[in-house]
Design an enzyme around this catalytic site. Structure first.
Site, mmCIF file in Angstrom:
data_model
loop_
_atom_site.group_PDB
_atom_site.id
_atom_site.type_symbol
_atom_site.label_atom_id
_atom_site.label_comp_id
_atom_site.label_asym_id
_atom_site.label_seq_id
_atom_site.Cartn_x
_atom_site.Cartn_y
_atom_site.Cartn_z
ATOM 1 N N ARG A 260 59.804 58.563 23.808
ATOM 2 C CA ARG A 260 60.978 59.775 24.837
ATOM 3 C C ARG A 260 61.579 58.995 25.141
ATOM 4 O O ARG A 260 62.295 59.771 26.228
ATOM 5 C CB ARG A 260 59.989 60.746 24.954
ATOM 6 C CG ARG A 260 59.587 60.973 24.189
ATOM 7 C CD ARG A 260 58.501 61.929 25.006
ATOM 8 N NE ARG A 260 57.316 61.457 25.401
ATOM 9 C CZ ARG A 260 55.706 62.009 26.014
ATOM 10 N NH1 ARG A 260 56.331 63.484 26.979
ATOM 11 N NH2 ARG A 260 55.194 60.974 26.863
ATOM 12 N N ARG B 32 54.756 51.952 22.961
ATOM 13 C CA ARG B 32 55.723 52.732 23.359
ATOM 14 C C ARG B 32 57.149 52.961 23.363
ATOM 15 O O ARG B 32 58.210 53.446 23.879
ATOM 16 C CB ARG B 32 54.921 53.965 24.404
ATOM 17 C CG ARG B 32 53.585 54.381 24.277
ATOM 18 C CD ARG B 32 53.307 55.853 24.824
ATOM 19 N NE ARG B 32 52.207 56.390 24.664
ATOM 20 C CZ ARG B 32 52.118 56.730 26.446
ATOM 21 N NH1 ARG B 32 52.004 56.569 26.733
ATOM 22 N NH2 ARG B 32 49.968 57.012 26.064
ATOM 23 N N ARG C 283 64.356 64.095 18.358
ATOM 24 C CA ARG C 283 63.542 64.931 18.583
ATOM 25 C C ARG C 283 63.528 66.491 18.551
ATOM 26 O O ARG C 283 63.470 67.657 18.425
ATOM 27 C CB ARG C 283 62.336 64.687 19.931
ATOM 28 C CG ARG C 283 61.639 64.005 19.276
ATOM 29 C CD ARG C 283 60.315 64.411 18.088
ATOM 30 N NE ARG C 283 59.568 65.253 19.332
ATOM 31 C CZ ARG C 283 59.712 65.711 19.343
ATOM 32 N NH1 ARG C 283 60.272 66.810 18.421
ATOM 33 N NH2 ARG C 283 58.561 66.944 20.232
#
Length: 370
Positions: free
Chosen positions: A37, A33, A46
């Site tokens: 985020r 990942r 986003r």
């Protein structure tokens, strides 16, 4: 986008050599990942775009895949395509939404065994998932050979669990009810998912992926007995069939079965070049169990990135010294990086892996000469 245009020559093949069991100058490092985020530049995307729109738009997927490579220039030894394991259920005909603050949501999960009849019978991955292949090809060119590009897929049991539960779950009680009460239907579903996964992974390599990872994120929710029945055979089948279909084009493959510590020996024997470990594994014990059959990847607890500089440095020292730096080891976290990790903590992790890796490599070389 066509993959026929020659790709730029690879300038850093450290992770590929480590996966193949070749001696390396230091341990390569990447992070699950790593595009996501925790990066402010990703959060900015986003604001403008839905999660799955980014996945389905090759230009956006390429852009966010390169974000950590650019931010941590020279510190990451691999890139992983920005996508999601749940694109496979989507290809099978299910609707999946990414709900802010909640995660994935299936408005119409599989409730009864007969519901599998609603799934697409013959999935053409080039029709349903071409956007992933296009993103891989585009990203491979955009990387300009800086690091290899990893493709991935969710493992059948993990995908089945999402499809039945309708999202994340603390107990997986619905999915487990299926495998206990309806084992034949469960195996039928797992096989259908496996078939799509195989074709999807083969397509990713043809599109330009240079390494593959299979994520069995919910493997540890199964007992050893049930893991042998409902996970391991399909993981083994994926490795065998993907390699057979690719032939001379085959690339290194990694399997990551989080929480399945009891299956480490079996996982090292089913055809993967690398086995990724979560943070519950001890390096010395993992090396003793796998006996050099596979490259080990991992395995620092992602929460240590909240622990401050001293804790991060100490943990990396233990990890790299425990696994060694020049043979059959890829440094990583024991699961994906968490959304609120400071970018500086990630940077320190990567820099420390480099420093300690080079130190351990020099010590290993000196010891071998004596």
């Amino acid at each position: 986008m066509s993959a026929s245009k020659p790709f730029p020559p690879l300038k850093n093949d450290l992770i590929l050599r480590a996966a193949r069991g070749e001696k390396t100058e230091r341990a390569p490092v990447w992070v699950m990942r790593q595009a996501g985020r925790y990066l402010p530049e990703f959060r900015a995307e986003r604001v403008e775009h839905d999660f799955f729109k980014i996945c389905r738009t090759p230009e956006l997927a390429t852009k966010v895949t390169l974000q950590p490579i650019d931010r941590y220039d020279g510190l990451l030894d691999a890139s992983i395509i920005f996508s999601d394991i749940l694109v496979v259920p989507q290809a099978l005909g299910m609707t999946v939404e990414m709900v802010p603050g909640k995660g994935p949501h299936f408005p119409e999960p599989l409730v009864l065994p007969e519901d599998i009849s609603k799934l697409n019978q013959n999935v053409d991955v080039h029709k349903e998932l071409q956007y992933v292949f296009d993103a891989i090809t585009m990203t491979r060119h955009a990387l300009d050979g800086r690091v290899p590009l990893i493709g991935f897929v969710g493992a059948p049991w993990t995908l089945m669990a999402y499809m039945v539960e309708g999202g994340g779950s603390k107990t997986l009680s619905k999915a487990k009810e299926w495998i206990f009460k309806h084992p034949k239907t469960s195996h039928d579903l797992l096989q259908r998912i496996t078939d799509v996964c195989v074709n999807f992974l083969v397509g990713q390599v043809h599109a330009g992926a240079q390494m593959l990872q299979v994520f069995e994120s919910w493997g540890g929710e199964l007992s050893p007995h049930d893991f042998e029945l409902f996970s391991l055979p399909y993981l083994a089948q994926i490795a065998k069939r993907v390699k057979a279909e690719l032939g001379s084009e085959a690339v290194p493959m990694t399997v990551f079965a989080k929480g399945s510590w009891y299956a480490l020996e079996q996982l090292s024997e089913i055809g993967y070049e690398a086995v990724s470990l979560d943070w519950t594994h001890d390096p010395k014990a993992a090396k003793a169990i796998t006996k050099g059959r596979v490259t080990l990847q991992g395995n620092m607890d992602p929460n240590l990135l909240y622990g401050g500089d001293e804790a991060i440095v100490a943990a990396v020292e233990r990890m790299v010294r425990g696994f060694g730096s020049t043979g059959r080891y890829i440094a990583n976290l024991g699961h994906g990086i968490l959304p609120s990790v400071p970018v500086e903590a990630m940077g320190l992790f990567l820099k420390t892996v480099h420093r300690v890796g080079l130190e351990v490599a020099a010590e290993e070389e000196k010891a071998n000469k004596n």
